[in-house]
Structures are given as C-alpha cells and as structure tokens.
Design a protein around this motif. Structure first.
Motif, PDB file in Angstrom:
ATOM      1  N   LYS A 175      14.871 -34.423  -1.554  1.00  0.00           N
ATOM      2  CA  LYS A 175      15.924 -34.471  -2.562  1.00  0.00           C
ATOM      3  C   LYS A 175      15.397 -35.126  -3.841  1.00  0.00           C
ATOM      4  O   LYS A 175      15.730 -34.703  -4.956  1.00  0.00           O
ATOM      5  CB  LYS A 175      17.138 -35.234  -2.044  1.00  0.00           C
ATOM      6  CG  LYS A 175      18.289 -35.275  -3.040  1.00  0.00           C
ATOM      7  CD  LYS A 175      19.516 -35.960  -2.472  1.00  0.00           C
ATOM      8  CE  LYS A 175      20.655 -35.953  -3.501  1.00  0.00           C
ATOM      9  NZ  LYS A 175      21.891 -36.588  -2.964  1.00  0.00           N
ATOM     10  N   PHE A 176      14.568 -36.143  -3.685  1.00  0.00           N
ATOM     11  CA  PHE A 176      13.980 -36.810  -4.842  1.00  0.00           C
ATOM     12  C   PHE A 176      13.087 -35.845  -5.617  1.00  0.00           C
ATOM     13  O   PHE A 176      13.097 -35.824  -6.848  1.00  0.00           O
ATOM     14  CB  PHE A 176      13.186 -38.026  -4.381  1.00  0.00           C
ATOM     15  CG  PHE A 176      12.629 -38.852  -5.505  1.00  0.00           C
ATOM     16  CD1 PHE A 176      13.474 -39.566  -6.343  1.00  0.00           C
ATOM     17  CD2 PHE A 176      11.269 -38.916  -5.728  1.00  0.00           C
ATOM     18  CE1 PHE A 176      12.961 -40.332  -7.395  1.00  0.00           C
ATOM     19  CE2 PHE A 176      10.744 -39.676  -6.766  1.00  0.00           C
ATOM     20  CZ  PHE A 176      11.605 -40.382  -7.605  1.00  0.00           C
ATOM     21  N   VAL A 177      12.328 -35.027  -4.890  1.00  0.00           N
ATOM     22  CA  VAL A 177      11.483 -34.025  -5.533  1.00  0.00           C
ATOM     23  C   VAL A 177      12.343 -32.987  -6.255  1.00  0.00           C
ATOM     24  O   VAL A 177      12.052 -32.600  -7.390  1.00  0.00           O
ATOM     25  CB  VAL A 177      10.567 -33.328  -4.502  1.00  0.00           C
ATOM     26  CG1 VAL A 177       9.829 -32.141  -5.128  1.00  0.00           C
ATOM     27  CG2 VAL A 177       9.567 -34.313  -3.916  1.00  0.00           C
ATOM     28  N   ALA A 178      13.416 -32.549  -5.601  1.00  0.00           N
ATOM     29  CA  ALA A 178      14.243 -31.469  -6.146  1.00  0.00           C
ATOM     30  C   ALA A 178      15.121 -31.925  -7.301  1.00  0.00           C
ATOM     31  O   ALA A 178      15.257 -31.214  -8.310  1.00  0.00           O
ATOM     32  CB  ALA A 178      15.116 -30.880  -5.037  1.00  0.00           C
ATOM     33  N   GLU A 179      15.731 -33.106  -7.174  1.00  0.00           N
ATOM     34  CA  GLU A 179      16.756 -33.513  -8.128  1.00  0.00           C
ATOM     35  C   GLU A 179      16.464 -34.819  -8.844  1.00  0.00           C
ATOM     36  O   GLU A 179      17.265 -35.267  -9.662  1.00  0.00           O
ATOM     37  CB  GLU A 179      18.103 -33.617  -7.401  1.00  0.00           C
ATOM     38  CG  GLU A 179      18.532 -32.293  -6.757  1.00  0.00           C
ATOM     39  CD  GLU A 179      19.849 -32.410  -6.012  1.00  0.00           C
ATOM     40  OE1 GLU A 179      20.424 -33.530  -5.984  1.00  0.00           O
ATOM     41  OE2 GLU A 179      20.295 -31.390  -5.445  1.00  0.00           O
ATOM     42  N   ASN A 180      15.327 -35.447  -8.512  1.00  0.00           N
ATOM     43  CA  ASN A 180      14.954 -36.712  -9.149  1.00  0.00           C
ATOM     44  C   ASN A 180      16.012 -37.796  -8.907  1.00  0.00           C
ATOM     45  O   ASN A 180      16.273 -38.633  -9.776  1.00  0.00           O
ATOM     46  CB  ASN A 180      14.717 -36.513 -10.651  1.00  0.00           C
ATOM     47  CG  ASN A 180      13.902 -37.639 -11.263  1.00  0.00           C
ATOM     48  OD1 ASN A 180      13.033 -38.219 -10.624  1.00  0.00           O
ATOM     49  ND2 ASN A 180      14.209 -37.981 -12.508  1.00  0.00           N
ATOM     50  N   GLN A 181      16.618 -37.777  -7.734  1.00  0.00           N
ATOM     51  CA  GLN A 181      17.632 -38.770  -7.366  1.00  0.00           C
ATOM     52  C   GLN A 181      17.144 -39.562  -6.159  1.00  0.00           C
ATOM     53  O   GLN A 181      16.866 -38.992  -5.104  1.00  0.00           O
ATOM     54  CB  GLN A 181      18.956 -38.093  -7.032  1.00  0.00           C
ATOM     55  CG  GLN A 181      19.613 -37.399  -8.208  1.00  0.00           C
ATOM     56  CD  GLN A 181      20.944 -36.779  -7.837  1.00  0.00           C
ATOM     57  OE1 GLN A 181      21.527 -37.085  -6.797  1.00  0.00           O
ATOM     58  NE2 GLN A 181      21.448 -35.887  -8.686  1.00  0.00           N
ATOM     59  N   ALA A 182      17.057 -40.882  -6.309  1.00  0.00           N
ATOM     60  CA  ALA A 182      16.593 -41.758  -5.231  1.00  0.00           C
ATOM     61  C   ALA A 182      17.778 -42.256  -4.423  1.00  0.00           C
ATOM     62  O   ALA A 182      18.782 -42.705  -4.989  1.00  0.00           O
ATOM     63  CB  ALA A 182      15.825 -42.935  -5.816  1.00  0.00           C
TER      64      ALA A 182
END
Length: 280
Positions: A175-182
């Motif tokens: 998800k971090f890779v896809a949406e830059n959300q940690a």
C-alpha cells in the motif's frame, strides 16, 4: 518539442527509482524489505553494487540492477517497476544469466552458485490476475511435486492489489508503494527516512545533477532524431523526384543525379527497378 518531465526532489516517493535506490542503501531497511517480501530471515546485507551494471561483452546488452545485495549464500536483485511493460518475464531470464555469470568464477563448479532471488516490486499488475504476489520456480510439468532444485526464484509484487495480501506487513508495504500512505511501524519508518533524505542538501544536489544530465541527453537525442528524420524525408523526396524524371526520359542519369543530389549509382538503381516493374 516535448521533453520528459522529471519530478522535483520534493515530489519523489519510495516508488521512484532514484529514491528507491537511495533508501535501499540503508542495510537495515534493505534487509527488512527482503524479510517482508520473502518471509525469510536476513542475517547481514552485503552490497555487491548499487545499480550494478552487467555487460558480458563489448557488444552484448548491458543490464542495470536497482539493488543488488547478498546475505551469506543468497543473492538478491530488487527492482522497482512503475510502468507496465510486457517483457518482464524475459527480462528476468536475462537478469538470471547475468547473476549466474557474476557469481560463477572461472574454474569453480556449478554447485558454488548461490540461491538467487529476482524481485520486481510493481506498481501495476504485471499479469492482470489481481494477485498481490506472483512467485515462480522451475517445476516438472509431469510431476508437480518435483522441483528442479536450481535455487532460483522470481517474484513479482503487484502493489495495486495490496488489499489481497493476507500478511499484514506485506499489505502495508505494498500500500505504501501504491499510494505513498504509511500505516504500520515499518512504513512510517520508511516515510521518515524519505523525508530526511529529501531534506539532505547532498541528495538534492545529486538528484538535480542527475536530472539535468538526463534532460540534456534526452533533449539532444531528440534533436538528433528530428534532424535524421528531416534528412531521411528529404532523401525520400529526392528519390521520388528522380523516379518521375526517369519516367519522363528527358534527362540523363548524370543530370538527374546532379539535380536531385543523389549518387549516380542510386539513380541507376532506381532506373533498374522501374525497368523491372515495366517488364512485369
């Protein structure tokens, strides 16, 4: 003329090649990424070379690895892939051959080849099956319980299907890779590290120098391409004009060559083709 847009330093995220390579320089982060992806324990990371370039011979195709590391008797090539391309499977085949050549020194036995993992972290689904992970190993078609045992593994991660990952750490990472959300401890640590990297004056200068250099290469490459296109277009028009003059049969080959700026041999070649077509 449109030239490729490069992100500013402040726009960079983990999935950008330059930032990815920079963050993966940290051995603890690199080891943890491998552990999250492959579910194996990594004892110690040794950097064989960041963005390692392999070239078997002068005239062979070069290969640049984003992150190339080893741990005891295992080697890992980790790639970040933002665009959808059709040649990923065959690319892993070539990458594997380069890894094996790099690790098999002259005179050593094949048994000395280490276990290898080629990992592609993709923002888009590489196989369109909406799986978060695709793992490939060589297995017997007639008896699927029999593996070849060559100790090679290729794994493709599909970040846009992060919701389908059963493992929580993997789901958060994709998800971090896809949406830059940690949303977990590790991805928040990644986010913090990226923020600190962006603030680094050294990194900002190096990135700016890289983008300026690549911008210049792309610009002048396109300029040369346009010039070649103009030259080819003019040459084609000269050939067409020569064909018309030959059909009128008013000028000699030498005169046509001189008027159109073509080699005499080219005019003779055109004349021969016209004659062949007339004889058919």
């Amino acid at each position: 003329m449109k030239v490729k847009h490069f992100k500013t330093v402040d726009e960079l995220t983990f999935s950008d090649d330059y930032m990815f390579g920079e963050i993966m320089k940290d051995p603890d982060i690199c080891a943890h990424v491998i552990e999250v992806l492959l579910k194996i324990k990594v004892e110690k990371i040794e950097y064989l070379e960041r963005q390692k370039i392999f070239k078997e011979s002068y005239d062979s195709k070069g290969v640049r690895f984003d992150v190339y590391v080893k741990d005891s008797d295992r080697v890992f090539d980790i790639e970040i892939q933002c665009r959808t391309v059709s040649d990923l499977p065959k690319r892993t085949r070539y990458y594997q051959s380069m890894i094996d050549m790099d690790n098999l020194l002259k005179g050593e036995t094949y048994d000395s080849l280490p276990e290898s993992f080629i990992i592609f972290i993709c923002k888009k689904d590489p196989f369109s099956l909406k799986l978060p992970q695709y793992t490939f190993r060589n297995r017997c078609i007639e008896d699927k319980t029999l593996f070849l045992g060559d100790k090679t593994t290729k794994v493709f991660y599909n970040a846009e299907s992060y919701g389908g990952a059963e493992d929580g750490e993997l789901r958060a990472f994709l998800k971090f890779v896809a949406e830059n959300q940690a949303e977990d401890e590790f991805t928040r640590a990644l986010e913090s590290h990226i923020f600190e990297t962006i603030r680094s004056e050294t990194f900002r200068r190096e990135y700016m120098e890289m983008t300026l250099r690549e911008h210049d290469l792309l610009y002048w490459g396109k300029q040369e391409g346009l010039e070649e296109g103009r030259t080819e277009g003019a040459s084609q028009k000269a050939v067409e004009a020569a064909e018309n003059l030959l059909k009128l049969n008013l000028l000699s080959y030498e005169q046509i060559a001189q008027v159109q700026g073509l080699p005499l041999e080219k005019v003779q070649e055109i004349a021969e083709k016209i004659q062949v077509n007339q004889d058919l």
